[in-house]
Design an enzyme around this catalytic site. Structure first.
Site, PDB file in Angstrom:
ATOM      1  N   LYS A  13       0.811  -1.218   0.000  1.00  0.00           N
ATOM      2  CA  LYS A  13       0.000   0.000   0.000  1.00  0.00           C
ATOM      3  C   LYS A  13       0.843   1.266   0.000  1.00  0.00           C
ATOM      4  O   LYS A  13       2.011   1.265   0.356  1.00  0.00           O
ATOM      5  CB  LYS A  13      -0.995  -0.032   1.170  1.00  0.00           C
ATOM      6  CG  LYS A  13      -2.139  -1.005   0.840  1.00  0.00           C
ATOM      7  CD  LYS A  13      -3.301  -0.941   1.785  1.00  0.00           C
ATOM      8  CE  LYS A  13      -4.411  -1.869   1.239  1.00  0.00           C
ATOM      9  NZ  LYS A  13      -5.503  -2.020   2.192  1.00  0.00           N
TER      10      LYS A  13
ATOM     11  N   ARG B  51      -3.815 -10.241   4.447  1.00  0.00           N
ATOM     12  CA  ARG B  51      -4.114 -10.231   3.007  1.00  0.00           C
ATOM     13  C   ARG B  51      -2.856  -9.760   2.288  1.00  0.00           C
ATOM     14  O   ARG B  51      -2.346  -8.675   2.571  1.00  0.00           O
ATOM     15  CB  ARG B  51      -5.281  -9.275   2.742  1.00  0.00           C
ATOM     16  CG  ARG B  51      -5.743  -9.212   1.292  1.00  0.00           C
ATOM     17  CD  ARG B  51      -6.930  -8.252   1.188  1.00  0.00           C
ATOM     18  NE  ARG B  51      -7.482  -8.206  -0.152  1.00  0.00           N
ATOM     19  CZ  ARG B  51      -7.008  -7.456  -1.134  1.00  0.00           C
ATOM     20  NH1 ARG B  51      -5.976  -6.673  -0.937  1.00  0.00           N
ATOM     21  NH2 ARG B  51      -7.580  -7.485  -2.324  1.00  0.00           N
TER      22      ARG B  51
HETATM   23  N1  HH2 Z   1      -7.567  -3.569   0.437  1.00  0.00           N
HETATM   24  C1  HH2 Z   1      -7.757  -3.644  -0.888  1.00  0.00           C
HETATM   25  C2  HH2 Z   1      -8.723  -4.506  -1.413  1.00  0.00           C
HETATM   26  N2  HH2 Z   1      -9.465  -5.296  -0.604  1.00  0.00           N
HETATM   27  N3  HH2 Z   1      -9.987  -6.082   1.555  1.00  0.00           N
HETATM   28  C3  HH2 Z   1      -9.809  -6.026   2.866  1.00  0.00           C
HETATM   29  N4  HH2 Z   1     -10.513  -6.838   3.677  1.00  0.00           N
HETATM   30  N5  HH2 Z   1      -8.901  -5.176   3.427  1.00  0.00           N
HETATM   31  C4  HH2 Z   1      -8.147  -4.327   2.684  1.00  0.00           C
HETATM   32  O1  HH2 Z   1      -7.359  -3.534   3.262  1.00  0.00           O
HETATM   33  C5  HH2 Z   1      -8.298  -4.370   1.272  1.00  0.00           C
HETATM   34  C6  HH2 Z   1      -9.255  -5.267   0.722  1.00  0.00           C
HETATM   35  C7  HH2 Z   1      -6.941  -2.804  -1.810  1.00  0.00           C
HETATM   36  O2  HH2 Z   1      -5.889  -3.526  -2.338  1.00  0.00           O
HETATM   37  P1  HH2 Z   1      -5.848  -4.245  -3.776  1.00  0.00           P
HETATM   38  O3  HH2 Z   1      -6.867  -5.318  -3.906  1.00  0.00           O
HETATM   39  O4  HH2 Z   1      -4.465  -4.697  -3.987  1.00  0.00           O
HETATM   40  O5  HH2 Z   1      -6.117  -3.083  -4.793  1.00  0.00           O
HETATM   41  P2  HH2 Z   1      -7.396  -2.577  -5.572  1.00  0.00           P
HETATM   42  O6  HH2 Z   1      -8.444  -2.173  -4.596  1.00  0.00           O
HETATM   43  O7  HH2 Z   1      -6.849  -1.418  -6.368  1.00  0.00           O
HETATM   44  O8  HH2 Z   1      -7.878  -3.713  -6.437  1.00  0.00           O
END
Ligand code: HH2
Length: 253
Positions: free
Chosen positions: A196, A237
């Site tokens: 992040k 995660r």
């Molecule tokens: N962060 C992201 C997505 N899903 N779910 C939970 N439970 N907690 C989190 O902090 C969280 C999440 C954001 O990360 P990422 O999936 O890598 O990116 P994007 O939202 O751009 O797909």
């Protein structure tokens, strides 16, 4: 929890696994690297991201869930009820819900539910987020959500502070520094710091003035995951599963 984003615009792996077979192959690789669970998402929730219609999310995630579910526990990363239902029908058994509002879907289908804290929605959440006390505010919100989910009939409820979702660097650091206050609620805690932006900001040096890019955030991801696990977080995660699973084994020992 290994991440498979079937999206064109996720902040760290957007576009890499938009093809279903690429996404499935990536999920299988993460299982081999030690993931206990694969989180499949069809909508980026990065800052300023626009919502993705349900039918498009379903088109992205359902074939991937179907093919991974025989091999591993699958969660669906969505804030849309119809998408959660379609993924459950395809074999997902955990709803990873950044809106903390889909408890009734989880209850109706007898699956688990992750309630994450977000301030507002992705389009506006990073516009000057403010709290009285971020840790107390987030904790009280999550406990209320968890109790609501349990009352609605969800047996398995997780809480997640939502690192980066309507939070400044100081807010993210306070939530991690005081993660024990979330653990002390008794609800199992999920933490997601992987790659992040706040890590990129923290790791920036004078010769790299702005921020360190997503591919150079592994050490920061591991440091924060290890910190959280050592203080009682029960699920991490992560995009980089092998090193995170190894860190988890060391912490467990
Ligand atoms: N962060 C992201 C997505 N899903 N779910 C939970 N439970 N907690 C989190 O902090 C969280 C999440 C954001 O990360 P990422 O999936 O890598 O990116 P994007 O939202 O751009 O797909």
């Amino acid at each position: 929890m290994g991440v498979v984003n079937v999206t064109p615009n996720s902040f760290s792996d957007g576009g890499r696994y938009l093809d279903h077979q690429d996404a499935v192959a990536h999920g299988l690789r993460l299982i081999a690297e030690g993931a206990d669970l694969i989180d499949v998402g069809g909508e980026s929730t990065r800052p300023h991201a626009e919502p993705v219609p349900a039918d498009e999310q379903i088109r992205r995630v359902v074939p991937v869930v179907e093919q991974l579910a025989p091999h591993v526990r699958v969660s669906v990363d969505t804030r849309t009820a119809a998408v959660a239902e379609a993924a459950i029908a395809a074999g997902a058994t955990l709803v990873n819900d950044v809106s903390a509002s889909l408890h009734e879907v989880a209850a109706a289908h007898g699956v688990g539910w992750v309630a994450m804290h977000m301030l507002g929605d992705p389009r506006t959440m990073q516009d000057d987020p403010r709290y009285d006390d971020v840790v107390t505010d987030v904790r009280d919100y999550l406990v209320e959500r968890a109790e609501t989910g349990r009352s609605a009939g969800v047996d398995e409820v997780w809480i997640d502070p939502g690192i980066g979702f309507g939070k400044t660097l100081a807010h993210n650091l306070a939530l991690l520094a005081r993660i024990d206050e979330l653990v002390a609620t008794g609800w199992p805690v999920l933490v997601a710091t992987s790659r992040k932006r706040f890590l990129g900001t923290l790791l920036a040096t004078s010769d790299r003035t702005d921020e360190v890019g997503t591919d150079d955030r592994l050490e920061g991801s591991l440091a924060t995951a290890t910190w959280a696990m050592a203080r009682g977080a029960r699920m991490i995660r992560a995009h980089d599963v092998r090193p995170t699973a190894e860190a988890a084994r060391v912490v467990a020992a």
